[in-house]
Write a protein that holds these residues in place. Structure first.
Motif, PDB file in Angstrom:
ATOM      1  N   GLU A 294      24.642 -17.491  27.121  1.00 21.35           N
ATOM      2  CA  GLU A 294      24.810 -18.702  26.324  1.00 21.35           C
ATOM      3  C   GLU A 294      24.843 -18.368  24.836  1.00 21.35           C
ATOM      4  OE1 GLU A 294      22.905 -23.199  26.212  1.00 21.35           O
ATOM      5  OE2 GLU A 294      21.618 -21.503  26.744  1.00 21.35           O
ATOM      6  N   LYS A 297      28.160 -16.718  23.826  1.00 24.13           N
ATOM      7  CA  LYS A 297      29.254 -17.680  23.778  1.00 24.13           C
ATOM      8  C   LYS A 297      29.275 -18.437  22.460  1.00 24.13           C
ATOM      9  CE  LYS A 297      32.692 -19.836  25.798  1.00 24.13           C
ATOM     10  NZ  LYS A 297      33.925 -19.109  26.174  1.00 24.13           N
ATOM     11  N   THR A 305      33.117 -14.909  27.783  1.00 23.91           N
ATOM     12  CA  THR A 305      31.905 -14.388  28.408  1.00 23.91           C
ATOM     13  C   THR A 305      32.156 -14.166  29.893  1.00 23.91           C
ATOM     14  OG1 THR A 305      31.096 -16.659  28.641  1.00 23.91           O
ATOM     15  CG2 THR A 305      30.297 -15.377  26.756  1.00 23.91           C
ATOM     16  N   ARG A 325      26.753 -23.054  39.467  1.00 23.54           N
ATOM     17  CA  ARG A 325      26.538 -24.227  38.617  1.00 23.54           C
ATOM     18  C   ARG A 325      25.777 -23.846  37.344  1.00 23.54           C
ATOM     19  NH1 ARG A 325      26.166 -27.038  43.786  1.00 23.54           N
ATOM     20  NH2 ARG A 325      23.969 -26.438  43.995  1.00 23.54           N
ATOM     21  N   ARG A 328      28.192 -22.127  34.927  1.00 27.62           N
ATOM     22  CA  ARG A 328      29.105 -23.073  34.261  1.00 27.62           C
ATOM     23  C   ARG A 328      28.366 -23.895  33.203  1.00 27.62           C
ATOM     24  NH1 ARG A 328      32.918 -22.240  32.691  1.00 27.62           N
ATOM     25  NH2 ARG A 328      33.684 -24.372  32.511  1.00 27.62           N
ATOM     26  N   ASN A 329      27.093 -24.134  33.421  1.00 29.07           N
ATOM     27  CA  ASN A 329      26.324 -24.896  32.435  1.00 29.07           C
ATOM     28  C   ASN A 329      26.215 -24.166  31.098  1.00 29.07           C
ATOM     29  OD1 ASN A 329      25.878 -27.016  34.209  1.00 29.07           O
ATOM     30  ND2 ASN A 329      23.882 -26.251  34.891  1.00 29.07           N
ATOM     31  N   VAL A 330      26.287 -22.828  31.129  1.00 27.89           N
ATOM     32  CA  VAL A 330      26.242 -22.059  29.878  1.00 27.89           C
ATOM     33  C   VAL A 330      27.643 -21.569  29.491  1.00 27.89           C
ATOM     34  CG1 VAL A 330      23.847 -21.379  30.164  1.00 27.89           C
ATOM     35  CG2 VAL A 330      25.642 -19.930  31.119  1.00 27.89           C
ATOM     36  N   HIS A 331      28.669 -22.159  30.111  1.00 24.94           N
ATOM     37  CA  HIS A 331      30.065 -21.961  29.733  1.00 24.94           C
ATOM     38  C   HIS A 331      30.555 -20.514  29.909  1.00 24.94           C
ATOM     39  CE1 HIS A 331      29.721 -25.981  28.112  1.00 24.94           C
ATOM     40  NE2 HIS A 331      28.706 -25.587  27.350  1.00 24.94           N
ATOM     41  N   VAL A 332      30.121 -19.871  30.993  1.00 23.90           N
ATOM     42  CA  VAL A 332      30.651 -18.550  31.325  1.00 23.90           C
ATOM     43  C   VAL A 332      32.103 -18.710  31.772  1.00 23.90           C
ATOM     44  CG1 VAL A 332      30.457 -16.602  32.921  1.00 23.90           C
ATOM     45  CG2 VAL A 332      28.399 -17.603  31.911  1.00 23.90           C
ATOM     46  N   ASP A 333      32.986 -17.842  31.272  1.00 21.73           N
ATOM     47  CA  ASP A 333      34.417 -17.973  31.552  1.00 21.73           C
ATOM     48  C   ASP A 333      34.856 -17.231  32.811  1.00 21.73           C
ATOM     49  OD1 ASP A 333      35.251 -19.399  29.053  1.00 21.73           O
ATOM     50  OD2 ASP A 333      34.432 -17.595  28.131  1.00 21.73           O
ATOM     51  N   GLY A 370      36.040 -24.545  37.564  1.00 25.48           N
ATOM     52  CA  GLY A 370      36.455 -24.477  36.180  1.00 25.48           C
ATOM     53  C   GLY A 370      36.363 -23.117  35.526  1.00 25.48           C
ATOM     54  N   PHE A 371      36.049 -22.071  36.280  1.00 21.23           N
ATOM     55  CA  PHE A 371      36.033 -20.732  35.693  1.00 21.23           C
ATOM     56  C   PHE A 371      37.450 -20.324  35.319  1.00 21.23           C
ATOM     57  CE2 PHE A 371      32.003 -20.642  37.952  1.00 21.23           C
ATOM     58  CZ  PHE A 371      31.179 -19.959  37.068  1.00 21.23           C
TER      59      PHE A 371
END
Length: 419
Positions: A294, A297, A305, A325, A328-333, A370-371
């Motif tokens: 996180e 990012k 990330t 989940r 994705r909450n910490v916006h890993v790509d 969404g990755f």
């Protein structure tokens, strides 16, 4: 007057002279063989006869693939992303003494890889030894080394350079890298040498990783960041991915490395949260890894990330869902899934050999969540050649889009046009 000779001397003089003193010594030439006793040979056994009559190692390595190993399911791995129609059954065998037999699962055909023998592989290995560079490909016994190093063009090869030596201060139960509480000191010339070597190598995308150095105050973050800066100075067009440790949870060190000019920040969670204490070193933690990803990012808007997960350690489906989940909450790509393979008998045993169909299922689920990208397969590793090619294309597209936006803002290009 009688001679007063000691009694032990008289007794000694009366003894018979040994035969080896009475006999005249004889010398023979070194080339004489008539008196030599021919050595006895052990009788040949049926096993030895069968072994000598069998194929040699060269025949084994260069033999054409059998129908079992050349099936469409296994032939396209690890690059194939097409869903397999069916998976071959797992084979078992009984091992051990007759009174204590136990059943083991043999290595599945989709995990069998060829022994690297190509000229390019040998050339790259010689280059790395000559430059005194360590790679995680060798230290961690990656099964894809033939695929990454054995291409026809050395410039298209992929090697993950391991910084700060080959000895780690942590002892994760899945990893085969050497461990020590007091590794050798850092080489102050390593950043310069690594940058110069990679510039001469001519790669377009390079992955840097390192061992954990808890013996250092900064965990080696300054050394890592200096290496990235040297590479960008010598080869500005080279894309750099950094696969780092957690620096003991020191987020300022994460900022330092993430702000050094790299393009992709990778840090592996390795497994689901429930299994982390049993799989990773006690100084690592699932939540700590999430905080690292996180924070990285947030350093740059365009920072990609990435993390990697091993399957086959005993995780459940719900645990994998929950892990995705959290990522994705910490916006890993980018996330990758690979099969855990036991490096030696001292490491954790494999709980389950996950089939290619299951890996394909998780790939599709990750993309649906969404990755940006997901590489998933039995032989996929965090430093994965096909995944690096995809990320490289994404970064270059973003750069072109940014250039177009800048030109549009200057009024030199109509809106919607491309360059």
């Amino acid at each position: 007057m009688a001679s007063k000779v000691p009694r032990f001397c008289r007794l000694y003089s009366q003894q018979t002279t040994p035969s080896f003193i009475r006999q005249p010594l004889s010398r023979s030439f070194a080339t004489e063989t008539q008196d030599l006793i021919p050595p006895t040979r052990r009788p040949t056994t049926t096993f030895r006869d069968r072994l000598n009559a069998g194929p040699s190692l060269t025949d084994f390595v260069n033999s054409p693939p059998s129908a079992e190993t050349s099936s469409p399911t296994s032939a396209n791995l690890p690059h194939s992303t097409d869903p397999p129609t069916s998976d071959p059954p797992l084979r078992t065998a009984l091992v051990g003494p007759a009174h204590r037999k136990r059943e083991i699962t043999r290595l599945p055909t989709w995990l069998q890889t060829p022994i690297p023998t190509s000229t390019n592989y040998k050339r790259i290995k010689a280059d790395l030894r000559g430059l005194n560079l360590h790679t995680v490909c060798e230290e961690a016994r990656c099964p894809n080394i033939n695929d990454c190093w054995g291409g026809s063009d050395k410039s298209a090869a992929t090697a993950t350079i391991m910084l700060m030596g080959d000895t780690c201060t942590r002892g994760c139960r899945f990893c085969s890298v050497k461990t020590s509480r007091a590794p050798p000191p850092l080489d102050p010339h390593e950043p310069e040498h690594t940058a110069e070597a990679l510039k001469r190598w001519g790669l377009g995308y390079v992955v840097l990783t390192s061992v954990d150095r808890d013996d250092l105050a900064d965990g080696g973050a300054h050394h890592f960041a200096e290496t990235v800066r040297k590479i960008k100075d010598k080869a500005p067009g080279m894309l750099v991915e950094a696969l780092t440790g957690d620096y003991g949870g020191d987020l300022e060190m994460v900022d330092l490395v993430a702000g050094s000019g790299l393009d992709v920040y990778a840090h592996n969670v390795e497994t689901v949260e429930a299994l982390t204490p049993a799989v990773r070193d006690r100084r690592a933690g699932f939540r700590q890894s999430l905080r690292v990803l996180e924070r990285a990012k947030g350093v740059g808007a365009g920072m990609i990330t990435k993390t990697s997960v091993m399957l086959g350690l005993g995780e459940t489906e719900e645990q994998v869902w929950e892990m995705l989940r959290e990522l994705r909450n910490v916006h890993v790509d980018v996330v990758t899934f690979g099969q855990y393979m036991q490096p030696t008998k001292r490491h954790m045993p494999v709980h389950t050999y996950v089939t290619p169909a299951v890996f394909e299922t998780w790939r599709q689920r990750a993309l649906d969540m969404g990755f940006l990208y997901c590489a998933s397969g039995p032989l996929v590793r965090s430093s994965y050649k096909a995944g690096e090619a995809f990320i490289e294309n994404v970064i270059k597209k973003r750069e072109r889009r940014r250039d177009v936006t800048m030109v549009e803002d200057l009024g030199e290009l109509p809106r919607g046009a491309s360059i």
